[in-house]
Design a protein around this motif. Structure first.
Motif, mmCIF file in Angstrom:
data_model
loop_
_atom_site.group_PDB
_atom_site.id
_atom_site.type_symbol
_atom_site.label_atom_id
_atom_site.label_comp_id
_atom_site.label_asym_id
_atom_site.label_seq_id
_atom_site.Cartn_x
_atom_site.Cartn_y
_atom_site.Cartn_z
ATOM 1 N N ARG A 88 0.844 -1.187 0.000
ATOM 2 C CA ARG A 88 0.000 0.000 0.000
ATOM 3 C C ARG A 88 0.886 1.247 0.000
ATOM 4 O O ARG A 88 1.868 1.313 0.739
ATOM 5 C CB ARG A 88 -0.924 0.011 1.220
ATOM 6 C CG ARG A 88 -1.990 -1.070 1.179
ATOM 7 C CD ARG A 88 -2.992 -0.918 2.305
ATOM 8 N NE ARG A 88 -2.382 -1.068 3.621
ATOM 9 C CZ ARG A 88 -3.051 -0.955 4.760
ATOM 10 N NH1 ARG A 88 -4.352 -0.660 4.740
ATOM 11 N NH2 ARG A 88 -2.439 -1.122 5.915
ATOM 12 N N PHE A 89 0.513 2.193 -0.834
ATOM 13 C CA PHE A 89 1.271 3.433 -0.959
ATOM 14 C C PHE A 89 0.342 4.610 -0.674
ATOM 15 O O PHE A 89 -0.809 4.635 -1.119
ATOM 16 C CB PHE A 89 1.878 3.554 -2.357
ATOM 17 C CG PHE A 89 2.887 2.493 -2.681
ATOM 18 C CD1 PHE A 89 4.236 2.713 -2.452
ATOM 19 C CD2 PHE A 89 2.487 1.262 -3.194
ATOM 20 C CE1 PHE A 89 5.173 1.742 -2.734
ATOM 21 C CE2 PHE A 89 3.418 0.278 -3.482
ATOM 22 C CZ PHE A 89 4.768 0.514 -3.246
ATOM 23 N N TYR A 90 0.871 5.589 0.036
ATOM 24 C CA TYR A 90 0.079 6.739 0.453
ATOM 25 C C TYR A 90 0.542 7.990 -0.289
ATOM 26 O O TYR A 90 1.737 8.181 -0.525
ATOM 27 C CB TYR A 90 0.205 6.961 1.959
ATOM 28 C CG TYR A 90 -0.328 5.799 2.771
ATOM 29 C CD1 TYR A 90 -1.637 5.799 3.234
ATOM 30 C CD2 TYR A 90 0.486 4.707 3.058
ATOM 31 C CE1 TYR A 90 -2.134 4.726 3.964
ATOM 32 C CE2 TYR A 90 -0.004 3.628 3.789
ATOM 33 C CZ TYR A 90 -1.318 3.643 4.234
ATOM 34 O OH TYR A 90 -1.804 2.580 4.955
ATOM 35 N N ARG A 91 -0.413 8.838 -0.634
ATOM 36 C CA ARG A 91 -0.095 10.120 -1.265
ATOM 37 C C ARG A 91 -1.125 11.145 -0.824
ATOM 38 O O ARG A 91 -2.195 10.794 -0.294
ATOM 39 C CB ARG A 91 -0.097 9.998 -2.793
ATOM 40 C CG ARG A 91 -1.419 9.573 -3.401
ATOM 41 C CD ARG A 91 -1.371 9.578 -4.918
ATOM 42 N NE ARG A 91 -2.591 9.052 -5.503
ATOM 43 C CZ ARG A 91 -3.716 9.759 -5.671
ATOM 44 N NH1 ARG A 91 -3.743 11.030 -5.304
ATOM 45 N NH2 ARG A 91 -4.791 9.220 -6.206
ATOM 46 N N LEU A 92 -0.794 12.422 -1.037
ATOM 47 C CA LEU A 92 -1.768 13.474 -0.737
ATOM 48 C C LEU A 92 -3.016 13.291 -1.597
ATOM 49 O O LEU A 92 -2.927 12.827 -2.741
ATOM 50 C CB LEU A 92 -1.168 14.857 -0.986
ATOM 51 C CG LEU A 92 0.007 15.282 -0.101
ATOM 52 C CD1 LEU A 92 0.371 16.735 -0.397
ATOM 53 C CD2 LEU A 92 -0.289 15.102 1.373
ATOM 54 N N ALA A 93 -4.143 13.675 -1.060
ATOM 55 C CA ALA A 93 -5.401 13.470 -1.780
ATOM 56 C C ALA A 93 -5.504 14.327 -3.036
ATOM 57 O O ALA A 93 -6.323 14.055 -3.909
ATOM 58 C CB ALA A 93 -6.583 13.749 -0.858
ATOM 59 N N GLY A 94 -4.676 15.347 -3.153
ATOM 60 C CA GLY A 94 -4.697 16.185 -4.344
ATOM 61 C C GLY A 94 -3.866 17.431 -4.147
ATOM 62 O O GLY A 94 -3.355 17.689 -3.041
ATOM 63 N N PRO A 95 -3.696 18.211 -5.201
ATOM 64 C CA PRO A 95 -2.883 19.433 -5.107
ATOM 65 C C PRO A 95 -3.371 20.404 -4.042
ATOM 66 O O PRO A 95 -2.582 21.162 -3.490
ATOM 67 C CB PRO A 95 -3.001 20.045 -6.512
ATOM 68 C CG PRO A 95 -3.404 18.922 -7.394
ATOM 69 C CD PRO A 95 -4.226 18.003 -6.549
ATOM 70 N N GLN A 96 -4.685 20.368 -3.750
ATOM 71 C CA GLN A 96 -5.214 21.326 -2.775
ATOM 72 C C GLN A 96 -4.619 21.098 -1.390
ATOM 73 O O GLN A 96 -4.474 22.060 -0.613
ATOM 74 C CB GLN A 96 -6.750 21.260 -2.717
ATOM 75 C CG GLN A 96 -7.315 19.990 -2.119
ATOM 76 C CD GLN A 96 -7.447 18.872 -3.121
ATOM 77 O OE1 GLN A 96 -6.867 18.923 -4.203
ATOM 78 N NE2 GLN A 96 -8.216 17.867 -2.781
ATOM 79 N N VAL A 97 -4.244 19.861 -1.068
ATOM 80 C CA VAL A 97 -3.630 19.606 0.238
ATOM 81 C C VAL A 97 -2.224 20.209 0.266
ATOM 82 O O VAL A 97 -1.797 20.792 1.264
ATOM 83 C CB VAL A 97 -3.588 18.101 0.545
ATOM 84 C CG1 VAL A 97 -2.991 17.864 1.941
ATOM 85 C CG2 VAL A 97 -4.983 17.492 0.458
ATOM 86 N N GLY A 98 -1.505 20.072 -0.850
ATOM 87 C CA GLY A 98 -0.202 20.719 -0.947
ATOM 88 C C GLY A 98 -0.315 22.229 -0.845
ATOM 89 O O GLY A 98 0.543 22.886 -0.246
ATOM 90 N N GLU A 99 -1.384 22.782 -1.412
ATOM 91 C CA GLU A 99 -1.589 24.235 -1.335
ATOM 92 C C GLU A 99 -1.837 24.670 0.109
ATOM 93 O O GLU A 99 -1.408 25.754 0.522
ATOM 94 C CB GLU A 99 -2.769 24.630 -2.223
ATOM 95 C CG GLU A 99 -2.491 24.492 -3.717
ATOM 96 C CD GLU A 99 -3.721 24.731 -4.562
ATOM 97 O OE1 GLU A 99 -4.816 24.936 -3.967
ATOM 98 O OE2 GLU A 99 -3.614 24.703 -5.794
ATOM 99 N N ILE A 100 -2.538 23.825 0.872
ATOM 100 C CA ILE A 100 -2.773 24.153 2.284
ATOM 101 C C ILE A 100 -1.450 24.218 3.027
ATOM 102 O O ILE A 100 -1.213 25.140 3.830
ATOM 103 C CB ILE A 100 -3.705 23.109 2.927
ATOM 104 C CG1 ILE A 100 -5.112 23.213 2.349
ATOM 105 C CG2 ILE A 100 -3.748 23.290 4.447
ATOM 106 C CD1 ILE A 100 -6.042 22.100 2.788
ATOM 107 N N LEU A 101 -0.558 23.267 2.766
ATOM 108 C CA LEU A 101 0.745 23.271 3.428
ATOM 109 C C LEU A 101 1.533 24.526 3.070
ATOM 110 O O LEU A 101 2.160 25.155 3.927
ATOM 111 C CB LEU A 101 1.529 22.019 3.038
ATOM 112 C CG LEU A 101 0.977 20.689 3.573
ATOM 113 C CD1 LEU A 101 1.699 19.526 2.926
ATOM 114 C CD2 LEU A 101 1.089 20.625 5.075
#
Length: 250
Positions: free
Chosen positions: A70-83
């Motif tokens: 199992r591999f995990y990633r951010l749910a989408g660019p919007q989560v990166g934008e929040i960071l």
């Protein structure tokens, strides 16, 4: 019927330093196994699993299965934008060693913001694209400086840019196929207010392809595991200077 968005519930997930390290390890768009995340975030396997479960429940990360793994990633660019948005208003961490100081400077020089280029280099490239007519502004402001309405505490919901009259030849000279990028489902043009430079940098499908192209052409060194900073190679420095007149001191 539903009520207002439960901002507080989601916001608490960003209040734990260990959980933030997990999110930051995924901030460059990679999909990582829990064991790799534990190593990059400096956490135990049990602690990492607990944090990932909470992040999944809040739809901040998603899991991809590949066989037994199992591999995990951010749910989408919007989560990166929040960071990135939180980084704009957060106080800097104290520099306690030469290593941490070097790391902080590297992040400010050039880093990935999810899947596109940020930092001084990302801002300089975006400004050069405007100067060379690959991008054009629509609000009468000729440059990429922060506009009065830009909020530090939120991503740019709208932006004053369109493709410029020289977009085809300029992006083509950089190795980007504009027609292919246009066929993607995500927005072609998006922009972020860079947290360290307080100027706009290119995001969206075009920003992602530009960063990927720079890596494929060895203008940027591959990302270092656990670190969003990227290094401009000597070849990249020469090419960006020759093609876009981007001049960044060593």
């Amino acid at each position: 019927m539903t009520g207002d968005a439960d901002i507080a519930r989601t916001a608490t997930l960003f209040a734990d330093p260990a959980r933030v390290r997990v999110l930051m390890a995924l901030a460059d768009g990679r999909a990582l196994a829990a064991s790799v995340l534990a190593n990059e975030a400096g956490l135990s396997a049990q602690g990492t699993s607990a944090h990932l479960a909470k992040l999944r429940d809040a739809s901040l990360v998603v899991v991809e299965r590949s066989g037994w793994h199992r591999f995990y990633r951010l749910a989408g660019p919007q989560v990166g934008e929040i960071l990135e948005t939180l980084a704009q208003i957060a106080p800097p961490q104290p520099v306690t060693s030469l290593k941490s100081g070097t790391r902080a400077e590297a992040l400010r020089f050039a880093r990935t913001c999810y899947d596109h280029l940020a930092g001084r280099l990302g801002v300089a490239v975006t400004a050069a694209l405007v100067t060379h007519g690959a991008l054009a502004t629509t609000d009468g402001v000729p440059g990429t400086e922060r506009r009065e309405q830009d909020r530090l505490s939120a991503p740019l919901a709208t932006h004053p840019y369109v493709l410029g009259p020289k977009a085809g030849p300029v992006f083509g000279d950089l190795g980007v196929d504009l027609d292919a990028v246009r066929r993607r489902r995500r927005p072609l043009l998006k922009f972020c207010l860079d947290w360290s430079e307080q100027r706009h940098h290119l995001a969206g499908a075009l920003g992602a392809e530009l960063a990927a192209t720079f890596e494929r052409r060895d203008w940027l060194e591959p990302r270092v595991p656990g670190h969003r900073a990227v290094r401009l190679t000597d070849t990249g420095r020469t090419q960006l200077q020759d093609r876009l007149d981007v001049r960044i001191p060593r």
